[in-house]
Every structure is written in structure tokens, then in C-alpha cells.
Design a protein around this motif. Structure first.
Motif, mmCIF file in Angstrom:
data_model
loop_
_atom_site.group_PDB
_atom_site.id
_atom_site.type_symbol
_atom_site.label_atom_id
_atom_site.label_comp_id
_atom_site.label_asym_id
_atom_site.label_seq_id
_atom_site.Cartn_x
_atom_site.Cartn_y
_atom_site.Cartn_z
ATOM 1 N N LEU A 243 -1.241 21.876 26.498
ATOM 2 C CA LEU A 243 -1.154 21.225 25.189
ATOM 3 C C LEU A 243 -2.533 20.963 24.605
ATOM 4 N N LEU A 244 -3.517 20.698 25.463
ATOM 5 C CA LEU A 244 -4.893 20.573 24.969
ATOM 6 C C LEU A 244 -5.384 21.909 24.408
ATOM 7 N N GLY A 245 -4.959 22.997 25.041
ATOM 8 C CA GLY A 245 -5.293 24.312 24.514
ATOM 9 C C GLY A 245 -4.685 24.538 23.143
ATOM 10 N N VAL A 246 -3.421 24.136 22.979
ATOM 11 C CA VAL A 246 -2.766 24.236 21.670
ATOM 12 C C VAL A 246 -3.521 23.412 20.635
ATOM 13 N N ALA A 247 -3.903 22.184 21.015
ATOM 14 C CA ALA A 247 -4.654 21.313 20.101
ATOM 15 C C ALA A 247 -6.002 21.938 19.741
ATOM 16 N N ALA A 248 -6.660 22.563 20.725
ATOM 17 C CA ALA A 248 -7.952 23.193 20.464
ATOM 18 C C ALA A 248 -7.808 24.323 19.451
ATOM 19 N N ILE A 249 -6.729 25.094 19.554
ATOM 20 C CA ILE A 249 -6.491 26.181 18.599
ATOM 21 C C ILE A 249 -6.337 25.630 17.186
ATOM 22 N N VAL A 250 -5.587 24.533 17.065
ATOM 23 C CA VAL A 250 -5.401 23.913 15.751
ATOM 24 C C VAL A 250 -6.737 23.414 15.195
ATOM 25 N N VAL A 251 -7.552 22.795 16.041
ATOM 26 C CA VAL A 251 -8.856 22.285 15.593
ATOM 27 C C VAL A 251 -9.753 23.426 15.141
ATOM 28 N N PHE A 252 -9.800 24.507 15.910
ATOM 29 C CA PHE A 252 -10.612 25.660 15.505
ATOM 30 C C PHE A 252 -10.112 26.248 14.194
ATOM 31 N N GLY A 253 -8.786 26.219 14.002
ATOM 32 C CA GLY A 253 -8.247 26.715 12.749
ATOM 33 C C GLY A 253 -8.583 25.817 11.580
ATOM 34 N N LEU A 254 -8.661 24.526 11.846
ATOM 35 C CA LEU A 254 -8.934 23.558 10.784
ATOM 36 C C LEU A 254 -10.409 23.491 10.435
ATOM 37 N N VAL A 255 -11.280 23.581 11.448
ATOM 38 C CA VAL A 255 -12.729 23.422 11.229
ATOM 39 C C VAL A 255 -13.419 24.750 11.558
ATOM 40 N N LYS A 256 -13.677 25.543 10.543
ATOM 41 C CA LYS A 256 -14.291 26.851 10.759
ATOM 42 C C LYS A 256 -15.692 26.748 11.342
ATOM 43 N N GLY A 257 -16.367 25.641 11.060
ATOM 44 C CA GLY A 257 -17.738 25.488 11.527
ATOM 45 C C GLY A 257 -17.863 25.423 13.041
ATOM 46 N N LEU A 258 -16.754 25.155 13.734
ATOM 47 C CA LEU A 258 -16.790 25.095 15.191
ATOM 48 C C LEU A 258 -16.728 26.477 15.835
ATOM 49 N N ARG A 259 -16.354 27.477 15.070
ATOM 50 C CA ARG A 259 -16.193 28.803 15.634
ATOM 51 C C ARG A 259 -17.536 29.530 15.750
ATOM 52 N N PRO A 260 -17.711 30.354 16.778
ATOM 53 C CA PRO A 260 -18.897 31.223 16.835
ATOM 54 C C PRO A 260 -18.896 32.195 15.659
ATOM 55 N N LEU A 261 -20.056 32.785 15.383
ATOM 56 C CA LEU A 261 -20.193 33.706 14.258
ATOM 57 C C LEU A 261 -20.088 35.148 14.742
ATOM 58 N N ASP A 262 -19.569 36.013 13.859
ATOM 59 C CA ASP A 262 -19.507 37.433 14.197
ATOM 60 C C ASP A 262 -20.798 38.123 13.775
ATOM 61 N N ALA A 263 -20.826 39.434 13.868
ATOM 62 C CA ALA A 263 -22.051 40.189 13.567
ATOM 63 C C ALA A 263 -22.478 40.030 12.119
ATOM 64 N N ALA A 264 -21.529 39.752 11.242
ATOM 65 C CA ALA A 264 -21.851 39.589 9.823
ATOM 66 C C ALA A 264 -22.254 38.163 9.480
ATOM 67 N N GLY A 265 -22.239 37.269 10.475
ATOM 68 C CA GLY A 265 -22.608 35.881 10.232
ATOM 69 C C GLY A 265 -21.479 35.006 9.756
ATOM 70 N N ASP A 266 -20.253 35.517 9.815
ATOM 71 C CA ASP A 266 -19.078 34.744 9.405
ATOM 72 C C ASP A 266 -18.363 34.196 10.638
ATOM 73 N N PRO A 267 -17.640 33.063 10.501
ATOM 74 C CA PRO A 267 -16.855 32.547 11.634
ATOM 75 C C PRO A 267 -15.850 33.591 12.091
ATOM 76 N N ILE A 268 -15.727 33.777 13.400
ATOM 77 C CA ILE A 268 -14.796 34.787 13.888
ATOM 78 C C ILE A 268 -13.366 34.395 13.560
ATOM 79 N N ALA A 269 -12.502 35.392 13.475
ATOM 80 C CA ALA A 269 -11.112 35.162 13.093
ATOM 81 C C ALA A 269 -10.370 34.406 14.184
ATOM 82 N N MET A 270 -9.180 33.915 13.831
ATOM 83 C CA MET A 270 -8.414 33.116 14.777
ATOM 84 C C MET A 270 -7.767 33.944 15.883
ATOM 85 N N THR A 271 -7.588 35.235 15.662
ATOM 86 C CA THR A 271 -6.957 36.062 16.692
ATOM 87 C C THR A 271 -7.721 36.000 18.019
#
Length: 447
Positions: A243-271
Motif C-alpha cells: 500500500l505504501l507502494g501504491v501511495a508512492a505511485i500516486v505521489v509521483f503522479g501528483l508531484v512531477k518534480g519528484l520524478r527523475p528527468l529523461d534525456a530531454a530534461g523532462d520528468p519521466i512518464a508514469m509508466t
């Protein structure tokens, strides 16, 4: 000539879906793959794109869920759900479906309902409430729950379709429409379902069985029947990690700034985020709760998940092959119809759910048409969620059969005419109310 080819190819797609439905299970995937072969080798269409991203999400989520089940996590969740239902026995027609919905959202599967069925039946009967009411709505509520779960196979299919250019409609955008729509739908449906059938005290068939001694008096102080679940510390820890994993997915979806960046400098997708988080959750469960890895393939969640993945692979590949070859025609023809009457989109999802009993298959089959038609993403998400109730329109699902078998009063019926079963009206009511609420929330918050 073009119209003849289009109709012929459409008949191949529909025929394979029907044949897959008759075979059920992995047969859906086999017939989907056979349909691809016909379109490619007979009609010379270019093969579409297999739903690789959706399949990878399904596989890793099923793996983590199965780890949790093997460690006893689902049993622990069931024990908590049972306690919540017991707190308001007189309101069980509302409380039980909401609890079933909540835990199905968290677990990403409706299988969690099975151990709850005897609890719901027992509490309803002992409080003089017709068991078919909470049992039927609880079953149907788990259907729409999968449109609200970050870790369901259906959500995996949806995210991979919408979380890309030009839509960029992410997981959190979907959830903020589907969750409130489903809750409103369940609450409104409970009002209607609570009036279906006679109360136990007024039902002559049940009263006759009580008088004959075939049924216990609902007010007797008999020992309550309970689901046979074993609650362990390892199970509690496994469920907490998942359930913490589920919550983490929701948080990453809500706050894009927490995601690592891809090669183009954009937050990586949720997949990839979902895949990574679920891998980590499964590993932590392995380290903390130490389930037997050899038992994982025997888990019910694993078996159901693998069947869903195979069905998704074949049918999604089939529909993508067909849709890719006729994008302009569908966008201009069928798309125009859907744009003029968006409820046609909801009807399409509903009917595919009825035929295949697979929300992920309905998603991969119909959602691309809605996207091509230009339906606003919020409206699309809301109608998508409500139409998921369609898998219970016919009395052929395992949870429906189990609910009828657990109901010792006999009030929950599977019927003999396909439309006279206890789940028919709750399915239609929950679909209609959730679609309506979803359209409203989609217009308010969606894209």
C-alpha cells in the motif's frame, strides 16, 4: 471496395472477440492473435503495436501483488475490511460496497472480495437485511474500483494510452475524476439497491425455510460465520509495503518534480515509475515478510493476472492492427458519432466489458476510438469508469457465483434468463450513476 474491406475486417475483429469470449480465459488472447494473423496475411494490413508498456505494468504489479498474497497480506486486508463492515451493520448495503471498493482500489484486484462475502452475508442476515442487497452491490462495486486503482491492469492500459503526446493526461488526472465518480455512484446506487426485494421478515420463501428449520432465525445468537483467514505480522507488513507502494505511485503522479528527468530534461512518464515502484515493493516484501517464492505461481492473484495479460496481449494487438489501418475513417465516421453522442463511447466500453468480462480489454479496444474522436479526456475517464460495471451484467463471473453460493438465505440468485439475476439492476444503476457523476467531474476537473 474500401467499404467492403473495412466491413470484412471489422467482422474478423468482432468474430475473434466473440470466439474468444466463448473460450474465455487465455482463449481471448489466442483468438486475438489469430485475428492479427488473418488481418496481416489475408488482408495484408501492417501489424499494429502490441501493448508492451501495459503488459509490463501488468506483469510487475501482478508479481508484487502475488508476493503480498503469499505473505498473507490480502488476508490481513480482509480482516481489516471485515471490522469496518461490522461497525455499521444496519447500513451494510452502503458500507459493504464502499469497503469492497476501497480495498479493491488498494489491492488492484477484485479478488479480495471473495473472503468478505460470508462476512457480508452473515451480518446482513443477522440484522434482518436481505443479503442480496449488499452482496450484489459489493460485487459490482469492485468492477468500477479497477478504474480507480493505480495498480490495476485496466489502469495500466489506460495510462499507456493517455500519458503520451498529444494528450499528456496522467494517472493523477484520471484518478481525480474516477474516484469521486465511483464513490458518488456507489452511494446513489445503494439507495436504489436497498429497496430491491423484500425484507427478510416479509419474504414468504425465507420465512417458510426458517419455520421449517432449514434456516436459522436471523436474530438468534448463533455463532457468526467468518471467512477462514489467518492474520499474521508478516501479512500485515506485506500489505503495508504494498500500500505504501501504491501511495508512492500516486505521489509521483501528483508531484512531477519528484520524478527523475529523461534525456530531454523532462520528468519521466508514469509508466516506468509504476514499474520501478512495484519492483521495489515486491523486493521489500520478499526481504521483510519472506514469503515462499516457489508459491508465487500458485497464488490466485498471479493466475488471474497472467490470464489477463494474455487476453490483453492478443485482443489489444488485434484492435490496434485494425484501428491503425483505418484511423482516418474511424476518426471521421465513428469518431463523428461519438463526438455528437459521447454516451456511445460509454456504451461501447460497457458492451465490450459484457462480452469479454475484461476491463483492460475494453480499455484497449474502445478508448483509442474515443481519443481519435477527440472526446475531452476528463469526460472520457468518467464514462470509462462507470462502464466497467458491465462485466457483471451477465451472471457468469466468479464473484457473482460465489456470492450466490455464500448466501444461505437464497436471496442472491443467478437466474435462468440472463436478466433475472440479483446483479442485473445493481449493474445498470451503478453504471448509469457513475457515468453521470464521471461526466460531471470530468467537465469540472478533467482535460
Amino acid at each position: 471496395m474500401e467499404t467492403v474491406l473495412f466491413v470484412s475486417q471489422l467482422l474478423v475483429v468482432l468474430g475473434c472477440i466473440v470466439m474468444g469470449t466463448r473460450s474465455s480465459g487465455v482463449g481471448l488472447g489466442l483468438w486475438g492473435g489469430t485475428g492479427v494473423a488473418i488481418l496481416v496475411f489475408v488482408f495484408r494490413l501492417a501489424p499494429g503495436s502490441p501493448p508492451v508498456d501495459a503488459l509490463l505494468i501488468v506483469l510487475v504489479v501482478v508479481l508484487a501483488s502475488s508476493m503480498m498474497q503469499a505473505a498473507g497480506g490480502i488476508d490481513w486486508m480482509v480482516s481489516i475490511a471485515a471490522k469496518l463492515i461490522e461497525r455499521s451493520p444496519r447500513q451494510i448495503t452502503l458500507v459493504a460496497p464502499l469497503v469492497a471498493f476501497l480495498f479493491s482500489v488498494g489491492a488492484g484486484t477484485s479478488n479480495i472480495l471473495y473472503p468478505l462475502l460470508p462476512v457480508i452475508q452473515d451480518l446482513a442476515y443477522r440484522n434482518g437485511i436481505r443479503p442480496s442487497r449488499p452482496l450484489s452491490l459489493s460485487v459490482v462495486a469492485t468492477g468500477v474500483a479497477l478504474a480507480c486503482s493505480p495498480v490495476s491492469a485496466a489502469m495500466a492500459a489506460m495510462v499507456t494510452l493517455t500519458d503520451t503526446a498529444p494528450w499528456n493526461f496522467e494517472l493523477i488526472d484520471i484518478l481525480k475524476v474516477t474516484i469521486p465518480a465511483a464513490v458518488v455512484g456507489i452511494v446513489l446506487s445503494s439507495i436504489v439497491v436497498n429497496r430491491l426485494g423484500k425484507d427478510i421478515a416479509d419474504d414468504p420463501e425465507i420465512q417458510a425455510r426458517i419455520a421449517a428449520g432449514d434456516l436459522a432465525d436471523p436474530h438468534a445468537d448463533a455463532q457468526a460465520v467468518r471467512a477462514a483467514v489467518t492474520v499474521t505480522t508478516a501479512g500485515r507488513n506485506a500489505a503495508a509495503v504494498f500500500l505504501l507502494g501504491v501511495a508512492a505511485i500516486v505521489v509521483f503522479g501528483l508531484v512531477k518534480g519528484l520524478r527523475p528527468l529523461d534525456a530531454a530534461g523532462d520528468p519521466i512518464a508514469m509508466t516506468p515509475i509504476i514499474e520501478i515502484v512495484m519492483f521495489v515493493a515486491g523486493t521489500l516484501i520478499l526481504l521483510i515478510s519472506r514469503p515462499k517464492v516457489a508459491d508465487i505461481p500458485t497464488m490466485t492473484v498471479f493466475k488471474a493476472g497472467m490470464v489477463s495479460a494474455i487476453a490483453l496481449f492478443g485482443l489489444a494487438w488485434l484492435t490496434d492492427t485494425f484501428l491503425s489501418a483505418h484511423t482516418d475513417l474511424i476518426a471521421g465516421g465513428v469518431g463523428g458519432l461519438v463526438t455528437a453522442a459521447p454516451w456511445v463511447f460509454a456504451l461501447g466500453i460497457f458492451l465490450v466489458c459484457v462480452l469479454t468480462t475484461s476491463q483492460s480489454t475494453a480499455t484497449r479496444t474502445i478508448v483509442p476510438i474515443g481519443l481519435a474522436a477527440g472526446i475531452p479526456l476528463g469526460l472520457l475517464s468518467g464514462m470509462w469508469a462507470g462502464a466497467f460495471a458491465g462485466i457483471y451484467l451477465l451472471p457468469t463471473n466468479g464473484s457473482q457465483i460465489a456470492a450466490a453460493n455464500f448466501d444461505t438465505s437464497g436471496s442472491t440468485k443467478l437466474g435462468t434468463k440472463l436478466v433475472d439475476h440479483s446483479f442485473f439492476v445493481p449493474t445498470l444503476v451503478l453504471a448509469a450513476t457513475t457515468i453521470a457523476a464521471g461526466a460531471a467531474f470530468g467537465a469540472l476537473w478533467g482535460g
